[in-house]
Design a protein around this motif. Structure first.
Motif, PDB file in Angstrom:
ATOM      1  N   THR A 107      26.697 -21.472  -1.296  1.00  0.00           N
ATOM      2  CA  THR A 107      28.149 -21.394  -1.303  1.00  0.00           C
ATOM      3  C   THR A 107      28.650 -20.286  -0.397  1.00  0.00           C
ATOM      4  OG1 THR A 107      28.149 -20.015  -3.271  1.00  0.00           O
ATOM      5  CG2 THR A 107      28.418 -22.389  -3.598  1.00  0.00           C
ATOM      6  N   SER A 108      27.879 -19.222  -0.248  1.00  0.00           N
ATOM      7  CA  SER A 108      28.341 -18.147   0.615  1.00  0.00           C
ATOM      8  C   SER A 108      28.245 -18.539   2.082  1.00  0.00           C
ATOM      9  CB  SER A 108      27.542 -16.863   0.354  1.00  0.00           C
ATOM     10  OG  SER A 108      26.203 -17.037   0.752  1.00  0.00           O
ATOM     11  N   GLU A 135      35.544 -16.922   0.293  1.00  0.00           N
ATOM     12  CA  GLU A 135      34.252 -16.287   0.063  1.00  0.00           C
ATOM     13  C   GLU A 135      34.111 -15.917  -1.399  1.00  0.00           C
ATOM     14  OE1 GLU A 135      33.203 -13.159   2.751  1.00  0.00           O
ATOM     15  OE2 GLU A 135      34.301 -14.118   4.371  1.00  0.00           O
ATOM     16  N   GLU A 136      32.887 -15.983  -1.873  1.00  0.00           N
ATOM     17  CA  GLU A 136      32.587 -15.615  -3.259  1.00  0.00           C
ATOM     18  C   GLU A 136      32.698 -14.103  -3.390  1.00  0.00           C
ATOM     19  OE1 GLU A 136      31.388 -17.696  -5.877  1.00  0.00           O
ATOM     20  OE2 GLU A 136      31.967 -19.375  -4.603  1.00  0.00           O
ATOM     21  N   LYS A 137      33.310 -13.639  -4.457  1.00  0.00           N
ATOM     22  CA  LYS A 137      33.388 -12.210  -4.732  1.00  0.00           C
ATOM     23  C   LYS A 137      32.062 -11.773  -5.324  1.00  0.00           C
ATOM     24  CE  LYS A 137      37.736 -11.710  -3.693  1.00  0.00           C
ATOM     25  NZ  LYS A 137      38.177 -11.023  -2.551  1.00  0.00           N
ATOM     26  N   LYS A 138      31.524 -10.681  -4.804  1.00  0.00           N
ATOM     27  CA  LYS A 138      30.228 -10.202  -5.289  1.00  0.00           C
ATOM     28  C   LYS A 138      30.434  -9.080  -6.307  1.00  0.00           C
ATOM     29  CE  LYS A 138      27.779 -11.367  -1.101  1.00  0.00           C
ATOM     30  NZ  LYS A 138      26.978 -10.910  -0.003  1.00  0.00           N
ATOM     31  N   SER A 195      31.563 -20.334   3.665  1.00  0.00           N
ATOM     32  CA  SER A 195      32.814 -19.603   3.492  1.00  0.00           C
ATOM     33  C   SER A 195      33.670 -19.691   4.747  1.00  0.00           C
ATOM     34  CB  SER A 195      32.495 -18.154   3.153  1.00  0.00           C
ATOM     35  OG  SER A 195      31.795 -17.553   4.216  1.00  0.00           O
ATOM     36  N   GLN A 196      34.797 -19.035   4.711  1.00  0.00           N
ATOM     37  CA  GLN A 196      35.743 -19.060   5.815  1.00  0.00           C
ATOM     38  C   GLN A 196      35.170 -18.318   7.017  1.00  0.00           C
ATOM     39  OE1 GLN A 196      38.840 -17.144   3.686  1.00  0.00           O
ATOM     40  NE2 GLN A 196      39.516 -19.000   2.690  1.00  0.00           N
ATOM     41  N   SER A 197      35.221 -18.946   8.173  1.00  0.00           N
ATOM     42  CA  SER A 197      34.680 -18.317   9.378  1.00  0.00           C
ATOM     43  C   SER A 197      35.669 -17.311   9.952  1.00  0.00           C
ATOM     44  CB  SER A 197      34.354 -19.374  10.433  1.00  0.00           C
ATOM     45  OG  SER A 197      35.545 -19.885  10.991  1.00  0.00           O
ATOM     46  N   LYS A 243      39.894 -17.400  10.061  1.00  0.00           N
ATOM     47  CA  LYS A 243      40.684 -16.259   9.603  1.00  0.00           C
ATOM     48  C   LYS A 243      41.598 -15.758  10.717  1.00  0.00           C
ATOM     49  CE  LYS A 243      37.296 -14.655   6.230  1.00  0.00           C
ATOM     50  NZ  LYS A 243      36.337 -13.598   5.904  1.00  0.00           N
TER      51      LYS A 243
END
Length: 101
Positions: free
Chosen positions: A20-21, A96-99, A24-26, A30
């Motif tokens: 999933t990471s 993006e996934e929050k870590k 994410s948005q490139s 952005k």
């Protein structure tokens, strides 16, 4: 036996987090949302050849990245609406996934 199941579950969860990471948005998406062009040298070089940057644009099926590489706007209505508001279409570009919560 229980340790094998725990390890297998952990390995699966880790693999899912990595996959999933990667989607994410490139940096290019952005930048486009901010009304700018990506300033990474690798992206500039790839886009001059109408290609995706293999380093930054990991999802070859992403509609917005494909359009950016071709020097066009994404044709999807959801992406067009987001672009009008200087936002990223989160339907096509997963955040993006929050870590570490």
């Amino acid at each position: 036996m229980m340790l094998k199941k725990v390890f297998a579950g952990f390995a699966f969860a880790l693999a899912m987090g990595v996959s999933t990471s990667l989607a994410s948005q490139s940096c290019c998406v952005k930048a486009r949302a901010k009304g700018k062009e990506c300033d990474h040298e690798c992206c500039i070089k790839a886009h001059k050849e109408h290609k995706l940057c293999e380093k930054c644009q990991k999802d070859a099926n992403n509609c917005c990245d494909k359009a950016i590489a071709q020097g066009k706007d994404c044709p999807h209505s959801c992406c067009k609406e987001a672009a009008k508001e200087h936002k990223i279409c989160e339907k096509c570009n997963k955040p993006e996934e929050k870590k570490g919560k």
